[in-house]
Design an enzyme around this catalytic site. Structure first.
Site, PDB file in Angstrom:
ATOM      1  N   LYS A  23       1.215  -1.295  -0.036  1.00  0.00           N
ATOM      2  CA  LYS A  23       0.217   0.256   0.051  1.00  0.00           C
ATOM      3  C   LYS A  23       1.125   1.572   0.132  1.00  0.00           C
ATOM      4  O   LYS A  23       0.305   2.052  -1.033  1.00  0.00           O
ATOM      5  CB  LYS A  23      -0.732  -0.141   1.130  1.00  0.00           C
ATOM      6  CG  LYS A  23      -1.406  -0.942   1.175  1.00  0.00           C
ATOM      7  CD  LYS A  23      -2.947  -0.757   2.168  1.00  0.00           C
ATOM      8  CE  LYS A  23      -4.264  -2.349   1.772  1.00  0.00           C
ATOM      9  NZ  LYS A  23      -3.578  -3.378   2.030  1.00  0.00           N
ATOM     10  N   GLY A  78     -43.630  -4.340 -10.804  1.00  0.00           N
ATOM     11  CA  GLY A  78     -42.259  -4.730 -10.482  1.00  0.00           C
ATOM     12  C   GLY A  78     -42.612  -6.230 -10.930  1.00  0.00           C
ATOM     13  O   GLY A  78     -41.021  -6.842 -11.444  1.00  0.00           O
ATOM     14  N   ASN A  94     -54.421  -3.215   2.421  1.00  0.00           N
ATOM     15  CA  ASN A  94     -54.618  -4.145   3.250  1.00  0.00           C
ATOM     16  C   ASN A  94     -54.512  -4.443   4.772  1.00  0.00           C
ATOM     17  O   ASN A  94     -54.918  -4.885   5.384  1.00  0.00           O
ATOM     18  CB  ASN A  94     -53.335  -5.667   2.844  1.00  0.00           C
ATOM     19  CG  ASN A  94     -53.355  -6.093   0.944  1.00  0.00           C
ATOM     20  OD1 ASN A  94     -54.380  -5.822   0.615  1.00  0.00           O
ATOM     21  ND2 ASN A  94     -53.181  -6.353   0.539  1.00  0.00           N
TER      22      ASN A  94
HETATM   23  N1  DCP Z   1     -48.911  -7.980   0.396  1.00  0.00           N
HETATM   24  C1  DCP Z   1     -49.260  -8.007   1.145  1.00  0.00           C
HETATM   25  N2  DCP Z   1     -47.721  -7.853   2.271  1.00  0.00           N
HETATM   26  C2  DCP Z   1     -46.832  -7.995   1.425  1.00  0.00           C
HETATM   27  C3  DCP Z   1     -46.627  -8.466   0.310  1.00  0.00           C
HETATM   28  C4  DCP Z   1     -47.484  -8.577  -0.527  1.00  0.00           C
HETATM   29  O1  DCP Z   1     -49.907  -7.423   1.569  1.00  0.00           O
HETATM   30  N3  DCP Z   1     -45.462  -8.538   2.896  1.00  0.00           N
HETATM   31  C5  DCP Z   1     -49.949  -7.800  -1.443  1.00  0.00           C
HETATM   32  C6  DCP Z   1     -50.623  -6.495  -1.319  1.00  0.00           C
HETATM   33  C7  DCP Z   1     -49.752  -6.365  -2.815  1.00  0.00           C
HETATM   34  C8  DCP Z   1     -49.491  -8.516  -2.878  1.00  0.00           C
HETATM   35  O2  DCP Z   1     -49.715  -9.118  -2.342  1.00  0.00           O
HETATM   36  O3  DCP Z   1     -50.076  -5.843  -3.254  1.00  0.00           O
HETATM   37  C9  DCP Z   1     -48.877  -8.795  -3.893  1.00  0.00           C
HETATM   38  O4  DCP Z   1     -47.417  -7.722  -3.039  1.00  0.00           O
HETATM   39  P1  DCP Z   1     -46.261  -7.524  -4.375  1.00  0.00           P
HETATM   40  O5  DCP Z   1     -44.995  -7.696  -4.002  1.00  0.00           O
HETATM   41  O6  DCP Z   1     -46.301  -8.349  -5.946  1.00  0.00           O
HETATM   42  O7  DCP Z   1     -46.758  -6.021  -4.804  1.00  0.00           O
HETATM   43  P2  DCP Z   1     -47.870  -5.214  -5.754  1.00  0.00           P
HETATM   44  O8  DCP Z   1     -47.889  -5.828  -6.938  1.00  0.00           O
HETATM   45  O9  DCP Z   1     -48.602  -4.524  -5.143  1.00  0.00           O
HETATM   46  O10 DCP Z   1     -46.045  -4.419  -6.328  1.00  0.00           O
HETATM   47  P3  DCP Z   1     -44.889  -4.858  -7.715  1.00  0.00           P
HETATM   48  O11 DCP Z   1     -45.864  -3.764  -8.509  1.00  0.00           O
HETATM   49  O12 DCP Z   1     -43.998  -3.779  -6.620  1.00  0.00           O
HETATM   50  O13 DCP Z   1     -45.484  -6.129  -8.011  1.00  0.00           O
END
Ligand code: DCP
Ligand code: MG
Ligand code: MN
Length: 348
Positions: A75, A194, A284
């Site tokens: 170094k 995603g 949710n």
């Molecule tokens: N979900 C939830 N809690 C979690 C993971 C998922 O309630 N820990 C539910 C809500 C999400 C759905 O499942 O909307 C789908 O999960 P995704 O991770 O695929 O998330 P999204 O489809 O909403 O977003 P992305 O566009 O990032 O996939």
């Protein structure tokens, strides 16, 4: 060179000492056994350099000093020749938080794995390739690393639609009575997704179910070059399963890998599953909270009452309760007393 105050003007090796001190500070700040030892070896070298009355001009000069080992001498040579120390610049540009974020971006890598790799000295994705530093990745993590950029970028909704339009007819060719629906951010109408979340179930009024369908579908999708890698595949045929994998649009040069999830559920639970996997996750949470306030419990199978949980282990159900609603989203909204919301409105 023995006092800190006048070393600037009198010490012939101040530039070297300065760089080694910076590196020492970085190692000191990391409370791992290995880093403590490294910090100590720099401390020794720095002390010797401070008391050295002549300019160190080469690797040989450096390694001849007491307390300067082979690696430190290398170094020192780099500092003499280039005026810089790559290792130091690297350490400065890649602090722990940055590296943690980089590594947890690999599919299948959580915080504890990322920290362990960091403590093994890994700082870049390159460091994780080809077994360097003795770090071994699981098969899933290997896939996560290989398609790092693809997996960490979102797809336009039109691409999710195209992929779904390839998949749905193949599913229906296995059983034309299947219920095949796209959920997640796509169903909420988002402009980019995603991943692709697909629900599969079947009306069981005729005594038949979708048992075994997912396994056959996955095989066909691999053969059609739509599915490319499996990340988590259900190991047994069940009416309620979850598959995670990568896919792409077949026959298109340079088509990117996309994340895809398949969920299967019983016909009776389809409404609850649609509600849960359509999200979003904050929506949710608010629905579950509403259910809990009414003494109910909401999950991807349905809305339940009289669920009895183990008071000392809340995840364990002593009685799974009775189902209030699960076949349609509308029923679940109604029982909860929540005004109907279209999927695109379900964002908190
Ligand atoms: N979900 C939830 N809690 C979690 C993971 C998922 O309630 N820990 C539910 C809500 C999400 C759905 O499942 O909307 C789908 O999960 P995704 O991770 O695929 O998330 P999204 O489809 O909403 O977003 P992305 O566009 O990032 O996939
Ligand atoms: Mg999704
Ligand atoms: Mn998903």
């Amino acid at each position: 060179c023995d006092s800190k105050e006048n070393q600037q003007s009198t010490c012939p090796n101040q530039d070297i000492i300065g760089k080694l001190e910076e590196l020492m500070q970085i190692h000191k700040a990391r409370p791992t056994t290995d880093d403590g030892w490294r910090a100590y070896s720099y401390t020794k070298a720095i002390r010797t350099l401070r008391s050295c009355p002549y300019r160190i001009k080469s690797y040989q000069d450096a390694v001849a000093l007491p307390g300067v080992g082979h690696k430190t001498a290398e170094k020192i040579e780099e500092i003499i020749q280039t005026g810089e120390l790559r290792r130091l610049q690297h350490e400065l540009s890649s602090d722990g938080v940055h590296v943690q974020r980089l590594f947890t971006g690999i599919y299948g890598v959580g915080n504890s794995t990322a920290t362990r790799w960091y403590n093994n000295g890994a700082r870049t994705l390159e460091d994780l390739k080809a077994g360097k530093l003795g770090i071994k990745l699981s098969p899933v993590q290997e896939i996560g690393l290989r398609y790092y950029d693809d997996i960490n970028s979102r797809m336009p909704r039109t691409e999710a639609q195209t992929i779904f339009e390839h998949i749905k007819p193949i599913a229906l060719s296995i059983d034309r009575n299947l219920f095949v629906e796209i959920m997640g951010s796509y169903r909420r109408g988002k402009a980019d997704c995603g991943d692709i979340d697909i629900l599969i179930t079947r009306n069981d009024a005729d005594g038949k179910t979708h048992e075994g369908v997912l396994r056959r579908l996955l095989k066909r999708l691999h053969n059609a070059d739509i599915l490319t890698e499996d990340l988590a595949a259900p190991d047994e045929d069940d009416l309620e399963t979850c598959y995670r994998g990568l896919c792409h649009i077949p026959g298109v040069e340079g088509a990117r890998r996309r994340r895809i999830d398949f969920l299967t559920t019983t016909w009776k639970s389809r409404g609850a599953a649609l509600l849960y996997y359509t999200g979003d996750d904050l929506f949710n949470r608010s629905m579950r909270l509403k259910a809990n306030k009414m003494g109910y419990s909401l999950n991807q199978r349905g809305l339940w009452k009289d669920v009895i949980r183990n008071p000392s282990k809340r995840s364990e159900k002593l009685d799974k309760g009775t189902i209030l609603a699960s076949e349609t989203e509308q029923e679940i909204f109604k029982v909860l007393g929540v005004p109907w919301q279209e999927p695109h409105e379900r964002v908190r």
